[in-house]
Design a protein around this motif. Structure first.
Motif, PDB file in Angstrom:
ATOM      1  N   LEU A   1       0.823  -1.213   0.000  1.00 51.16           N
ATOM      2  CA  LEU A   1       0.000   0.000   0.000  1.00 51.16           C
ATOM      3  C   LEU A   1       0.851   1.254   0.000  1.00 51.16           C
ATOM      4  N   VAL A   2       1.940   1.242   0.767  1.00 53.07           N
ATOM      5  CA  VAL A   2       2.834   2.401   0.782  1.00 53.07           C
ATOM      6  C   VAL A   2       3.471   2.600  -0.586  1.00 53.07           C
ATOM      7  N   ALA A   3       3.929   1.494  -1.192  1.00 49.82           N
ATOM      8  CA  ALA A   3       4.529   1.598  -2.523  1.00 49.82           C
ATOM      9  C   ALA A   3       3.515   2.088  -3.547  1.00 49.82           C
ATOM     10  N   LEU A   4       2.269   1.607  -3.423  1.00 52.78           N
ATOM     11  CA  LEU A   4       1.222   2.047  -4.348  1.00 52.78           C
ATOM     12  C   LEU A   4       0.922   3.529  -4.156  1.00 52.78           C
ATOM     13  N   ALA A   5       0.862   3.979  -2.884  1.00 54.43           N
ATOM     14  CA  ALA A   5       0.601   5.395  -2.618  1.00 54.43           C
ATOM     15  C   ALA A   5       1.725   6.277  -3.150  1.00 54.43           C
ATOM     16  N   ALA A   6       2.948   5.761  -3.137  1.00 57.24           N
ATOM     17  CA  ALA A   6       4.067   6.543  -3.663  1.00 57.24           C
ATOM     18  C   ALA A   6       4.135   6.478  -5.181  1.00 57.24           C
ATOM     19  N   ALA A   7       3.755   5.329  -5.748  1.00 63.77           N
ATOM     20  CA  ALA A   7       3.880   5.167  -7.197  1.00 63.77           C
ATOM     21  C   ALA A   7       2.769   5.873  -7.964  1.00 63.77           C
ATOM     22  N   THR A   8       1.557   5.948  -7.381  1.00 62.31           N
ATOM     23  CA  THR A   8       0.445   6.555  -8.104  1.00 62.31           C
ATOM     24  C   THR A   8       0.679   8.024  -8.442  1.00 62.31           C
ATOM     25  N   PRO A   9       1.128   8.869  -7.483  1.00 64.18           N
ATOM     26  CA  PRO A   9       1.408  10.261  -7.879  1.00 64.18           C
ATOM     27  C   PRO A   9       2.498  10.373  -8.945  1.00 64.18           C
ATOM     28  N   LEU A  10       3.505   9.515  -8.850  1.00 65.05           N
ATOM     29  CA  LEU A  10       4.546   9.535  -9.880  1.00 65.05           C
ATOM     30  C   LEU A  10       3.964   9.153 -11.240  1.00 65.05           C
ATOM     31  N   ALA A  11       3.061   8.146 -11.234  1.00 64.80           N
ATOM     32  CA  ALA A  11       2.430   7.751 -12.495  1.00 64.80           C
ATOM     33  C   ALA A  11       1.557   8.871 -13.038  1.00 64.80           C
ATOM     34  N   VAL A  12       0.819   9.566 -12.137  1.00 63.54           N
ATOM     35  CA  VAL A  12      -0.018  10.684 -12.585  1.00 63.54           C
ATOM     36  C   VAL A  12       0.847  11.795 -13.161  1.00 63.54           C
ATOM     37  N   TYR A  13       1.963  12.090 -12.497  1.00 59.21           N
ATOM     38  CA  TYR A  13       2.850  13.148 -12.990  1.00 59.21           C
ATOM     39  C   TYR A  13       3.448  12.777 -14.349  1.00 59.21           C
ATOM     40  N   GLY A  14       3.959  11.540 -14.463  1.00 60.70           N
ATOM     41  CA  GLY A  14       4.520  11.112 -15.738  1.00 60.70           C
ATOM     42  C   GLY A  14       3.480  11.068 -16.840  1.00 60.70           C
ATOM     43  N   ALA A  15       2.285  10.577 -16.495  1.00 66.41           N
ATOM     44  CA  ALA A  15       1.213  10.546 -17.499  1.00 66.41           C
ATOM     45  C   ALA A  15       0.787  11.952 -17.880  1.00 66.41           C
ATOM     46  N   GLY A  16       0.849  12.897 -16.911  1.00 65.44           N
ATOM     47  CA  GLY A  16       0.510  14.284 -17.227  1.00 65.44           C
ATOM     48  C   GLY A  16       1.476  14.885 -18.238  1.00 65.44           C
ATOM     49  N   LEU A  17       2.768  14.573 -18.097  1.00 64.03           N
ATOM     50  CA  LEU A  17       3.754  15.056 -19.068  1.00 64.03           C
ATOM     51  C   LEU A  17       3.439  14.514 -20.460  1.00 64.03           C
ATOM     52  N   LEU A  18       3.155  13.221 -20.515  1.00 62.87           N
ATOM     53  CA  LEU A  18       2.815  12.623 -21.810  1.00 62.87           C
ATOM     54  C   LEU A  18       1.515  13.192 -22.354  1.00 62.87           C
ATOM     55  N   GLY A  19       0.519  13.371 -21.453  1.00 61.19           N
ATOM     56  CA  GLY A  19      -0.765  13.906 -21.903  1.00 61.19           C
ATOM     57  C   GLY A  19      -0.641  15.318 -22.445  1.00 61.19           C
ATOM     58  N   ARG A  20       0.202  16.147 -21.805  1.00 60.47           N
ATOM     59  CA  ARG A  20       0.382  17.517 -22.300  1.00 60.47           C
ATOM     60  C   ARG A  20       1.018  17.523 -23.676  1.00 60.47           C
TER      61      ARG A  20
END
Length: 420
Positions: free
Chosen positions: A148-167
């Protein structure tokens, strides 16, 4: 001009899709790793317990045969012994798992062997696995918390990386939309790095360059042809004036006038395409300009102005009256040429609506807009298909919106909405 409205599904941003995919993948990986670790650890605990039980039985049997005494943990024919070990078929050592829980004694592993001799009995040793299984449950809990801790840390990173790609993808999409809307100078700009998104952006830019060259060549050709035809058409019109009056002279003069009108339309389109036209704005009463434009067509058209009876509330707009007249007259002429009477023009607020009662606009025109030298359908009459193109170009120049639709009861409806 906008196509017919169609319901569009709700759009989910790409970054949320990628983040959800990353989170789902992380959950699956964590679950798979957790299950594998649990199964492997449980098997290891059981294997170690069996080994301890067999080793303990070996020592207990050796001591019993030598001294006749039982060591700690060894029992003869215990009541809790699993049924599979109560009557061993041979004198070898045999292990068995017992999942029964009794008080402080949890799941256990038994090892049993016949003592041999005339009074042969079954000697058994029991190894309790409660401590090891408790540690296994603690390990499961630690792994779940860590996941759960790893998931909580990985999700914001995934959102940030996906945001870069989405932009980046959104910039490419916006550029493609601007190109499709007619902005041939729109480009995605230099790409950073080298990946699939950069390749898409480069392809869009190459497509825009190629399309821009082709359209500019076509526009230049249209302008050149119109300019070259202007002089001979003027000469033909002057020559027609020298013919003696009669049916032939009238027919020839009408055809030359049609040809001159076509040439003038082509010149107007070429100027609009080249961006050489600039509106000359003035404050004018909208209903008066529309009425004058309809009157100049000489066609039987009903004009209704909602504010005509109230001079104090009559709508005044800032626009180019000459271009506004050009748009309205083209729409009225198009309605008479391709539709059926009655043709009605309604002025309300900053909106002008032209409606006929014919077959309506064809579907391909509603989808893609008017095309030059294309009248849409044979049942809509003849013409060179430039009237709506000019009206649309002049509306864009004025910053107005020209929308083409079909009325529910039949007939074509052109709605011109002037900007505030």
């Amino acid at each position: 001009m906008c196509p017919l409205n169609r319901p569009r599904p709700a759009r989910v941003p790409l970054r949320w899709k990628i983040a959800a995919l990353a989170a789902s993948t992380a959950c699956l990986v964590a679950a798979a790793v957790g299950v594998l670790v649990h199964v492997w650890t449980a098997q290891d605990i059981r294997s170690r317990a069996e080994a301890r039980a067999l080793n303990g039985l070996y020592s207990a049997m050796d001591a019993y045969r030598r001294t006749g005494a039982l060591t700690d943990g060894a029992e003869l024919d215990p009541a809790e012994l699993p049924a599979a070990l109560r009557h061993p078929a041979d004198g070898d050592r045999h292990p068995a798992y017992d999942g029964h829980v009794d008080g402080n004694v949890g799941p256990s592993v038994w090892a049993a062997q016949r003592t041999g001799g005339p009074d042969s009995r079954v000697l058994a040793v029991r190894v309790n696995m409660s401590t090891e299984l408790h540690n296994l449950r603690r390990l499961d809990a630690v792994m779940a918390v860590a996941s759960l801790v790893a998931l909580a840390a990985a999700t914001p990173l995934a959102v940030y990386g996906a945001g870069l790609l989405g932009r980046r993808l959104r910039r490419v999409s916006e550029t493609a939309g601007r190109i499709s809307a007619g902005d041939l100078d729109a480009r995605t700009g230099p790409a950073k790095g080298r990946d699939e998104v950069a390749d898409i952006a480069a392809t869009v830019d190459l497509m825009a360059d190629s399309l821009s060259r082709r359209l500019r060549a076509e526009r230049q050709f249209t302008a050149d042809v119109a300019h070259e035809l202007r002089t001979p058409v003027g000469g033909l019109l002057a020559a027609a004036d020298l013919l003696p009056p009669g049916e032939t002279e009238d027919l020839l003069r009408a055809r030359v006038r049609d040809l001159r009108g076509l040439v003038e339309d082509l010149l107007e389109i070429s100027r609009l395409d080249a961006g050489a036209e600039q509106p000359v704005r003035a404050h004018v009463p909208l209903d008066a300009v529309v009425s004058e434009a309809v009157a100049r067509t000489g066609l039987d058209t009903e004009v209704t102005a909602a504010d005509a009876q109230r001079a104090e509330t009559a709508q005044t707009v800032e626009t180019d009256p000459r271009r506004l007249e050009r748009i309205v007259s083209n729409l009225v002429i198009n309605a008479h040429r391709h539709g059926h009477t009655p043709v009605q023009v309604t002025v309300e607020g900053r909106t002008v609506v032209v409606r006929d009662h014919g077959p309506g606009f064809p579907p391909d025109l509603l989808r893609g807009g008017p095309r030059r030298f294309h009248t849409g359908a044979t049942e809509r009459g003849s013409g060179h298909g430039l009237g709506l193109t000019i009206a649309l170009g002049q509306a864009r120049l004025l910053g107005a919106e020209l929308r083409l639709d079909n009325a529910p009861g039949g007939g074509a409806v052109a709605t011109l909405r002037l900007p505030d």
